[in-house]
Design a protein around this motif. Structure first.
Motif, PDB file in Angstrom:
ATOM      1  N   GLY A  28      -9.760 -14.915  21.790  1.00 20.26           N
ATOM      2  CA  GLY A  28      -9.128 -13.640  22.076  1.00 20.26           C
ATOM      3  C   GLY A  28      -8.321 -13.158  20.882  1.00 20.26           C
ATOM      4  N   THR A  29      -8.108 -11.881  20.805  1.00 19.17           N
ATOM      5  CA  THR A  29      -7.284 -11.306  19.737  1.00 19.17           C
ATOM      6  C   THR A  29      -6.251 -10.379  20.366  1.00 19.17           C
ATOM      7  OG1 THR A  29      -8.816  -9.448  19.413  1.00 19.17           O
ATOM      8  CG2 THR A  29      -9.133 -11.390  18.027  1.00 19.17           C
ATOM      9  N   ALA A  30      -5.051 -10.426  19.820  1.00 15.09           N
ATOM     10  CA  ALA A  30      -3.992  -9.537  20.274  1.00 15.09           C
ATOM     11  C   ALA A  30      -3.897  -8.362  19.307  1.00 15.09           C
ATOM     12  CB  ALA A  30      -2.663 -10.284  20.328  1.00 15.09           C
ATOM     13  N   LYS A  31      -3.938  -7.156  19.836  1.00 11.24           N
ATOM     14  CA  LYS A  31      -3.910  -5.970  19.001  1.00 11.24           C
ATOM     15  C   LYS A  31      -2.476  -5.578  18.679  1.00 11.24           C
ATOM     16  CE  LYS A  31      -6.270  -3.344  21.763  1.00 11.24           C
ATOM     17  NZ  LYS A  31      -6.962  -2.141  22.285  1.00 11.24           N
ATOM     18  N   VAL A  32      -2.234  -5.272  17.419  1.00 10.12           N
ATOM     19  CA  VAL A  32      -0.960  -4.704  17.010  1.00 10.12           C
ATOM     20  C   VAL A  32      -1.252  -3.277  16.573  1.00 10.12           C
ATOM     21  CG1 VAL A  32       0.972  -4.806  15.395  1.00 10.12           C
ATOM     22  CG2 VAL A  32      -0.043  -6.925  16.271  1.00 10.12           C
ATOM     23  N   THR A  33      -0.709  -2.308  17.297  1.00 14.28           N
ATOM     24  CA  THR A  33      -0.999  -0.901  17.036  1.00 14.28           C
ATOM     25  C   THR A  33       0.105  -0.286  16.184  1.00 14.28           C
ATOM     26  OG1 THR A  33      -2.144  -0.722  19.154  1.00 14.28           O
ATOM     27  CG2 THR A  33      -1.462   1.329  18.090  1.00 14.28           C
ATOM     28  N   PHE A  34      -0.293   0.426  15.155  1.00 11.80           N
ATOM     29  CA  PHE A  34       0.660   1.097  14.274  1.00 11.80           C
ATOM     30  C   PHE A  34       0.557   2.605  14.481  1.00 11.80           C
ATOM     31  CE2 PHE A  34      -0.291  -2.891  12.177  1.00 11.80           C
ATOM     32  CZ  PHE A  34       0.965  -3.322  11.760  1.00 11.80           C
ATOM     33  N   SER A  35       1.700   3.246  14.473  1.00  9.63           N
ATOM     34  CA  SER A  35       1.764   4.707  14.518  1.00  9.63           C
ATOM     35  C   SER A  35       2.668   5.135  13.369  1.00  9.63           C
ATOM     36  CB  SER A  35       2.333   5.184  15.858  1.00  9.63           C
ATOM     37  OG  SER A  35       2.410   6.591  15.895  1.00  9.63           O
ATOM     38  N   ALA A  36       2.057   5.426  12.243  1.00  8.77           N
ATOM     39  CA  ALA A  36       2.813   5.639  11.011  1.00  8.77           C
ATOM     40  C   ALA A  36       3.645   6.908  11.065  1.00  8.77           C
ATOM     41  CB  ALA A  36       1.860   5.699   9.816  1.00  8.77           C
ATOM     42  N   GLY A  37       4.897   6.795  10.660  1.00  9.39           N
ATOM     43  CA  GLY A  37       5.772   7.941  10.497  1.00  9.39           C
ATOM     44  C   GLY A  37       6.020   8.189   9.021  1.00  9.39           C
ATOM     45  N   LYS A  38       6.431   9.406   8.696  1.00  9.73           N
ATOM     46  CA  LYS A  38       6.599   9.770   7.289  1.00  9.73           C
ATOM     47  C   LYS A  38       8.073   9.825   6.913  1.00  9.73           C
ATOM     48  CE  LYS A  38       4.122  13.198   5.555  1.00  9.73           C
ATOM     49  NZ  LYS A  38       3.700  14.579   5.168  1.00  9.73           N
ATOM     50  N   LEU A  39       8.387   9.220   5.768  1.00 14.37           N
ATOM     51  CA  LEU A  39       9.702   9.324   5.151  1.00 14.37           C
ATOM     52  C   LEU A  39       9.553  10.084   3.840  1.00 14.37           C
ATOM     53  CD1 LEU A  39      11.056   5.692   5.626  1.00 14.37           C
ATOM     54  CD2 LEU A  39      11.857   7.733   6.825  1.00 14.37           C
ATOM     55  N   GLY A  40      10.541  10.888   3.509  1.00  5.62           N
ATOM     56  CA  GLY A  40      10.433  11.635   2.255  1.00  5.62           C
ATOM     57  C   GLY A  40      11.783  12.089   1.746  1.00  5.62           C
TER      58      GLY A  40
ATOM     59  N   LEU B 227       9.669  14.342  -5.911  1.00  3.08           N
ATOM     60  CA  LEU B 227       9.345  14.152  -4.501  1.00  3.08           C
ATOM     61  C   LEU B 227       8.890  12.715  -4.286  1.00  3.08           C
ATOM     62  CD1 LEU B 227       8.664  15.278  -1.602  1.00  3.08           C
ATOM     63  CD2 LEU B 227       6.369  15.767  -2.519  1.00  3.08           C
ATOM     64  N   ALA B 228       9.441  12.069  -3.272  1.00  3.68           N
ATOM     65  CA  ALA B 228       9.017  10.722  -2.902  1.00  3.68           C
ATOM     66  C   ALA B 228       8.655  10.704  -1.426  1.00  3.68           C
ATOM     67  CB  ALA B 228      10.125   9.707  -3.177  1.00  3.68           C
ATOM     68  N   THR B 229       7.537  10.086  -1.078  1.00  2.00           N
ATOM     69  CA  THR B 229       7.109  10.002   0.319  1.00  2.00           C
ATOM     70  C   THR B 229       6.477   8.643   0.594  1.00  2.00           C
ATOM     71  OG1 THR B 229       4.900  10.911  -0.142  1.00  2.00           O
ATOM     72  CG2 THR B 229       6.639  12.490   0.469  1.00  2.00           C
ATOM     73  N   ALA B 230       6.479   8.294   1.881  1.00  2.00           N
ATOM     74  CA  ALA B 230       5.786   7.086   2.342  1.00  2.00           C
ATOM     75  C   ALA B 230       5.473   7.263   3.816  1.00  2.00           C
ATOM     76  CB  ALA B 230       6.637   5.844   2.123  1.00  2.00           C
ATOM     77  N   ARG B 231       4.415   6.599   4.291  1.00  2.00           N
ATOM     78  CA  ARG B 231       4.073   6.582   5.706  1.00  2.00           C
ATOM     79  C   ARG B 231       3.932   5.130   6.130  1.00  2.00           C
ATOM     80  NH1 ARG B 231      -1.010   9.122   7.208  1.00  2.00           N
ATOM     81  NH2 ARG B 231      -0.158   9.110   9.325  1.00  2.00           N
ATOM     82  N   LEU B 232       4.696   4.731   7.143  1.00  2.00           N
ATOM     83  CA  LEU B 232       4.716   3.323   7.526  1.00  2.00           C
ATOM     84  C   LEU B 232       5.105   3.151   8.983  1.00  2.00           C
ATOM     85  CD1 LEU B 232       8.012   1.618   6.353  1.00  2.00           C
ATOM     86  CD2 LEU B 232       7.671   4.073   6.243  1.00  2.00           C
ATOM     87  N   ASP B 233       4.909   1.938   9.481  1.00  2.00           N
ATOM     88  CA  ASP B 233       5.364   1.553  10.811  1.00  2.00           C
ATOM     89  C   ASP B 233       5.591   0.046  10.802  1.00  2.00           C
ATOM     90  OD1 ASP B 233       6.138   1.863  13.431  1.00  2.00           O
ATOM     91  OD2 ASP B 233       4.110   1.845  14.258  1.00  2.00           O
ATOM     92  N   LEU B 234       6.340  -0.428  11.789  1.00  2.00           N
ATOM     93  CA  LEU B 234       6.621  -1.857  11.934  1.00  2.00           C
ATOM     94  C   LEU B 234       5.937  -2.351  13.191  1.00  2.00           C
ATOM     95  CD1 LEU B 234       8.305  -4.340  10.917  1.00  2.00           C
ATOM     96  CD2 LEU B 234      10.101  -3.579  12.508  1.00  2.00           C
ATOM     97  N   GLY B 235       5.062  -3.343  13.032  1.00  2.00           N
ATOM     98  CA  GLY B 235       4.374  -3.930  14.173  1.00  2.00           C
ATOM     99  C   GLY B 235       4.840  -5.349  14.409  1.00  2.00           C
ATOM    100  N   ARG B 236       4.788  -5.785  15.650  1.00  2.00           N
ATOM    101  CA  ARG B 236       5.211  -7.148  15.989  1.00  2.00           C
ATOM    102  C   ARG B 236       4.179  -7.794  16.905  1.00  2.00           C
ATOM    103  NH1 ARG B 236       9.864  -4.794  19.943  1.00  2.00           N
ATOM    104  NH2 ARG B 236       8.607  -4.748  21.857  1.00  2.00           N
ATOM    105  N   PHE B 237       4.149  -9.119  16.886  1.00  2.00           N
ATOM    106  CA  PHE B 237       3.201  -9.854  17.711  1.00  2.00           C
ATOM    107  C   PHE B 237       3.789 -10.251  19.059  1.00  2.00           C
ATOM    108  CE2 PHE B 237       1.704 -10.539  13.359  1.00  2.00           C
ATOM    109  CZ  PHE B 237       0.382 -10.157  13.496  1.00  2.00           C
TER     110      PHE B 237
END
Length: 264
Positions: free
Chosen positions: A15-27, A241-251
């Motif tokens: 089995g595999t456990a899914k970690v879903t990311f929903s990236a938000g933008k920082l700028g 201009l500086a930007t990034a798109r990221l999210d934090l996922g956990r198991f």
């Protein structure tokens, strides 16, 4: 996976456990005049870019710690008021959120000064019977500077007779406690007695300590930190201009523990 003895063996389905990311933008965006560029030393633009990137990373670390997508008055990073819709903390739920909000049994209001056994107590919060707090090689402690200095002043680590050549009275530094490495992030400050950042600075007088299972989280980037420096011809100006798109996922929701309301 099910281990059996002898043979032939029964097939196991992995089995595999899914970690879903929903990236938000920082700028972040800054404009400056062409005259400033002309009248400054040639290395000024490079220094500005380096400073911009460093500050961006520091504030991203702060979001990973105190991030909270709650938009009402209970936000971890904005206790006592309604958080602005553009606040960087809203981009994700951070490491403290796991223990303080999602799994409240993993947080403790100490309402006292730290003692060495508190670290072991926090380890016991992490999973059934503290199973995620056993492997010290996978654990890390984050804390504010005042809590760090309180750790260095514990009797168990302060003197050579009790802590050997790494005693803090000799080295002035504490690399680890209870076998766990310590990190003091630039933007980890004091909090309120509730373990949150209060909008009234005077209410942020308490220390806190966050224990994290490193392999229990993943920082997922859809866009790494990117920097753009260019001219705006019609206004005779420049911008960075500086930007990034990221999210934090956990198991698992048991991958962190939080001690707060520490007297420092």
């Amino acid at each position: 996976l099910a281990l059996t003895s002898g043979g032939p063996f029964t097939k196991s389905k992995m089995g595999t456990a899914k970690v879903t990311f929903s990236a938000g933008k920082l700028g972040a965006l800054t404009a400056y005049s062409t005259e400033l560029t002309e009248d400054s030393m040639p290395v000024w633009a490079a220094a500005l870019t380096a400073q911009y990137e460093r500050t961006f990373r520091e504030q991203t670390d702060e979001v990973l710690l105190f991030g909270d997508e709650t938009t009402g008055t209970g936000n971890i990073a904005n206790e006592g008021g309604t958080i602005a819709t553009t606040a960087r903390y809203l981009v994700l739920d951070g490491l403290i959120h796991t223990a303080l909000v999602d799994t409240t049994a993993n947080s403790k209001d100490l309402a006292a000064a730290l003692v060495a056994s508190d670290v072991k107590t926090a380890r016991g919060f992490m999973g059934t019977a503290g199973k995620y707090g056993v492997d010290v090689n996978q654990l890390v402690i984050f804390c504010d500077p005042s809590t760090y200095f309180a750790l260095t002043d514990l009797d168990e680590v302060k003197t050579v007779d009790r802590f050997g050549p790494e005693a803090t009275i000799k080295t002035g530094a504490l690399q680890m406690i209870d076998g766990i490495g310590i990190v003091v992030p630039e933007k980890y400050g004091l909090t309120s007695a509730a373990g949150k950042i209060h909008i009234t600075a005077a209410n942020n007088s308490k220390g806190s300590l966050l224990l994290v299972r490193r392999d229990g989280y993943i920082v997922g980037y859809r866009r790494q930190i990117g920097m753009t420096v260019d001219r705006v011809p019609y206004s005779d100006a420049h911008y960075i201009l500086a930007t990034a798109r990221l999210d934090l996922g956990r198991f698992d929701a048991e991958m962190s523990a939080y001690l707060y309301d520490i007297t420092v």
